[in-house]
Design an enzyme around this catalytic site. Structure first.
Site, PDB file in Angstrom:
ATOM      1  N   TYR A   1      25.569  66.446  23.485  1.00 22.28           N
ATOM      2  CA  TYR A   1      26.877  65.918  23.063  1.00 22.28           C
ATOM      3  C   TYR A   1      27.027  64.443  23.446  1.00 22.28           C
ATOM      4  O   TYR A   1      27.396  63.601  22.627  1.00 22.28           O
ATOM      5  CB  TYR A   1      27.995  66.749  23.710  1.00 22.28           C
ATOM      6  CG  TYR A   1      29.380  66.210  23.407  1.00 22.28           C
ATOM      7  CD1 TYR A   1      29.978  66.436  22.171  1.00 22.28           C
ATOM      8  CD2 TYR A   1      30.092  65.452  24.345  1.00 22.28           C
ATOM      9  CE1 TYR A   1      31.231  65.932  21.877  1.00 22.28           C
ATOM     10  CE2 TYR A   1      31.342  64.943  24.059  1.00 22.28           C
ATOM     11  CZ  TYR A   1      31.908  65.190  22.826  1.00 22.28           C
ATOM     12  OH  TYR A   1      33.150  64.677  22.536  1.00 22.28           O
TER      13      TYR A   1
ATOM     14  N   LYS B   1      27.329  61.091  20.990  1.00 24.96           N
ATOM     15  CA  LYS B   1      28.470  60.168  20.962  1.00 24.96           C
ATOM     16  C   LYS B   1      28.030  58.724  21.254  1.00 24.96           C
ATOM     17  O   LYS B   1      28.662  57.774  20.804  1.00 24.96           O
ATOM     18  CB  LYS B   1      29.550  60.640  21.947  1.00 24.96           C
ATOM     19  CG  LYS B   1      30.212  61.959  21.523  1.00 24.96           C
ATOM     20  CD  LYS B   1      30.900  61.844  20.173  1.00 24.96           C
ATOM     21  CE  LYS B   1      31.615  63.107  19.748  1.00 24.96           C
ATOM     22  NZ  LYS B   1      32.340  62.967  18.468  1.00 24.96           N
TER      23      LYS B   1
HETATM   24  N1  LIG Z   1      39.407  66.500  23.170  1.00 27.28           N
HETATM   25  C1  LIG Z   1      38.687  65.674  23.906  1.00 27.28           C
HETATM   26  O1  LIG Z   1      38.731  65.675  25.141  1.00 27.28           O
HETATM   27  C2  LIG Z   1      37.782  64.661  23.255  1.00 27.28           C
HETATM   28  C3  LIG Z   1      37.331  63.563  24.010  1.00 27.28           C
HETATM   29  C4  LIG Z   1      36.492  62.643  23.412  1.00 27.28           C
HETATM   30  C5  LIG Z   1      36.122  62.804  22.091  1.00 27.28           C
HETATM   31  N2  LIG Z   1      36.571  63.895  21.399  1.00 27.28           N
HETATM   32  C6  LIG Z   1      36.145  64.024  20.022  1.00 27.28           C
HETATM   33  O2  LIG Z   1      37.297  64.176  19.206  1.00 27.28           O
HETATM   34  C7  LIG Z   1      36.987  65.013  18.088  1.00 27.28           C
HETATM   35  C8  LIG Z   1      37.956  66.171  17.999  1.00 27.28           C
HETATM   36  O3  LIG Z   1      37.967  66.882  19.219  1.00 27.28           O
HETATM   37  P1  LIG Z   1      38.955  68.129  19.478  1.00 27.28           P
HETATM   38  O4  LIG Z   1      39.220  68.169  20.928  1.00 27.28           O
HETATM   39  O5  LIG Z   1      40.085  68.096  18.520  1.00 27.28           O
HETATM   40  O6  LIG Z   1      37.948  69.343  19.169  1.00 27.28           O
HETATM   41  P2  LIG Z   1      38.014  70.524  18.087  1.00 27.28           P
HETATM   42  O7  LIG Z   1      36.841  71.398  18.340  1.00 27.28           O
HETATM   43  O8  LIG Z   1      39.350  71.159  18.079  1.00 27.28           O
HETATM   44  O9  LIG Z   1      37.818  69.738  16.692  1.00 27.28           O
HETATM   45  C9  LIG Z   1      36.596  69.606  16.047  1.00 27.28           C
HETATM   46  C10 LIG Z   1      36.756  70.056  14.621  1.00 27.28           C
HETATM   47  O10 LIG Z   1      35.508  69.828  13.943  1.00 27.28           O
HETATM   48  C11 LIG Z   1      35.284  70.935  13.106  1.00 27.28           C
HETATM   49  N3  LIG Z   1      33.866  71.084  12.780  1.00 27.28           N
HETATM   50  C12 LIG Z   1      32.859  71.535  13.574  1.00 27.28           C
HETATM   51  N4  LIG Z   1      31.709  71.586  12.897  1.00 27.28           N
HETATM   52  C13 LIG Z   1      31.982  71.137  11.643  1.00 27.28           C
HETATM   53  C14 LIG Z   1      31.199  70.961  10.467  1.00 27.28           C
HETATM   54  N5  LIG Z   1      29.887  71.260  10.447  1.00 27.28           N
HETATM   55  N6  LIG Z   1      31.794  70.468   9.355  1.00 27.28           N
HETATM   56  C15 LIG Z   1      33.125  70.177   9.363  1.00 27.28           C
HETATM   57  N7  LIG Z   1      33.925  70.352  10.435  1.00 27.28           N
HETATM   58  C16 LIG Z   1      33.351  70.833  11.562  1.00 27.28           C
HETATM   59  C17 LIG Z   1      35.815  72.126  13.905  1.00 27.28           C
HETATM   60  O11 LIG Z   1      36.017  73.252  13.056  1.00 27.28           O
HETATM   61  C18 LIG Z   1      37.084  71.545  14.496  1.00 27.28           C
HETATM   62  O12 LIG Z   1      38.192  71.740  13.639  1.00 27.28           O
HETATM   63  C19 LIG Z   1      35.523  65.391  18.255  1.00 27.28           C
HETATM   64  O13 LIG Z   1      34.718  64.447  17.583  1.00 27.28           O
HETATM   65  C20 LIG Z   1      35.310  65.260  19.740  1.00 27.28           C
HETATM   66  O14 LIG Z   1      33.963  65.062  20.078  1.00 27.28           O
HETATM   67  C21 LIG Z   1      37.387  64.829  21.944  1.00 27.28           C
END
Ligand SMILES: NC(=O)c1ccc[n+]([C@@H]2O[C@H](COP(=O)([O-])OP(=O)(O)OC[C@H]3O[C@@H](n4cnc5c(N)ncnc54)[C@H](O)[C@@H]3O)[C@@H](O)[C@H]2O)c1
Length: 253
Positions: free
Chosen positions: A157, A161
């Site tokens: 992961y 990123k």
């Molecule tokens: N929440 C955090 O702490 C955090 C911190 C840094 C970065 N991020 C990044 O922010 C983004 C959203 O995070 P989140 O916390 O809402 O997580 P989340 O898991 O709720 O959201 C990710 C979404 O991506 C979708 N997804 C997964 N595989 C897929 C595919 N093959 N095709 C299309 N969609 C797909 C999932 O179904 C989900 O709806 C991600 O890129 C994550 O890496 C999150």
């Protein structure tokens, strides 16, 4: 309705829940027409945004499949007449087991790279012709502060990123002549629905983030909205190839 994204059309991948859904609602409130795409059912978020007065569609799209990305882009362009903004938000994140790199198998590694890196590549590839037709646009790649901090136990992961930050810089150079800006948004650990629901996994990371931040509180989805709208809007019209870290002042590089 008047807003910073009036007359813009935005595609947000992985928008069925969490941060993607929060960007979609916020962009809609700023006047954008929005497509949320996901492998999950988007109907609940489509209903919420519609009830809030937004013009939104939900489409199935697996970002690892280039033809699925092309088909989604075609439908959005048909419905809204073009596309201006792409948020590459879809990722494998919450459900990934925390383990040492020695215990990460090749298949798991490849799956994470396929969604988190190739997914952004695929969606950018599918959408750029539409952005060119509009005379420019904005691509926002969602990275993570974990890549700057070097957080252990999800090496795939964190590596993915970091790749997103590098992709952002290089793609910005390729698309500058098309007036297409490419920037990255790197959140700190944020209490999205899925993170909050997996408290057992994230509690130690959350405590460490709280200690490390200049602003000592939990990060919530709302904290990312201003930066996302800024990167999508003309407010950032001379900014490209950059990574904007929004984490309460934890990363201090
Ligand atoms: N929440 C955090 O702490 C955090 C911190 C840094 C970065 N991020 C990044 O922010 C983004 C959203 O995070 P989140 O916390 O809402 O997580 P989340 O898991 O709720 O959201 C990710 C979404 O991506 C979708 N997804 C997964 N595989 C897929 C595919 N093959 N095709 C299309 N969609 C797909 C999932 O179904 C989900 O709806 C991600 O890129 C994550 O890496 C999150």
């Amino acid at each position: 309705m008047s807003g910073q994204l009036n007359n813009k059309v935005a595609v947000i991948t992985g928008g069925a829940r969490g941060l993607g859904a929060a960007y979609a609602m916020a962009f809609s409130k700023e006047g954008a027409k929005v497509c949320i795409s996901d492998v999950l059912d988007t109907s609940k978020k489509v209903k919420e945004i519609t009830e809030n007065g937004g013009d939104v569609i939900g489409l199935p799209c697996d970002v690892t499949d280039l033809s699925s990305c092309h088909s989604m882009v075609e439908k959005v362009a048909d419905r809204f007449g073009g596309i201006d903004i792409l948020v590459n938000n879809a990722a494998m994140f919450v459900d990934l087991p925390r383990r040492t790199f020695l215990d990460i198998g090749s298949e798991e590694w490849n799956n994470v790279m396929a969604v988190n890196v190739r997914g952004s590549f695929n969606c950018s590839k599918a959408i750029v012709p539409e952005l060119r037709r509009r005379g420019g646009g904005s691509i926002i790649n969602i990275s993570s502060s974990t890549a700057l901090k070097g957080i252990p136990y999800t090496l795939h992961y964190v590596t993915s990123k970091g790749a997103i930050m590098a992709m952002t810089r290089a793609l910005a150079r390729e698309l500058g002549d098309d007036n297409i800006r490419v920037n990255s948004l790197a959140p700190g650990l944020t209490m999205s629905e899925a993170v909050a629901a997996a408290d057992n996994t994230f509690a130690p990371y959350n405590e460490a983030s709280l200690r490390g931040r200049a602003l000592k509180r939990e990060q919530v989805p709302k904290d990312l909205i201003g930066a996302a709208i800024f990167l999508a809007s003309d407010g950032s019209s001379f900014m490209t190839g950059q990574t904007l870290v929004v984490d309460g002042g934890d990363v201090t590089n």
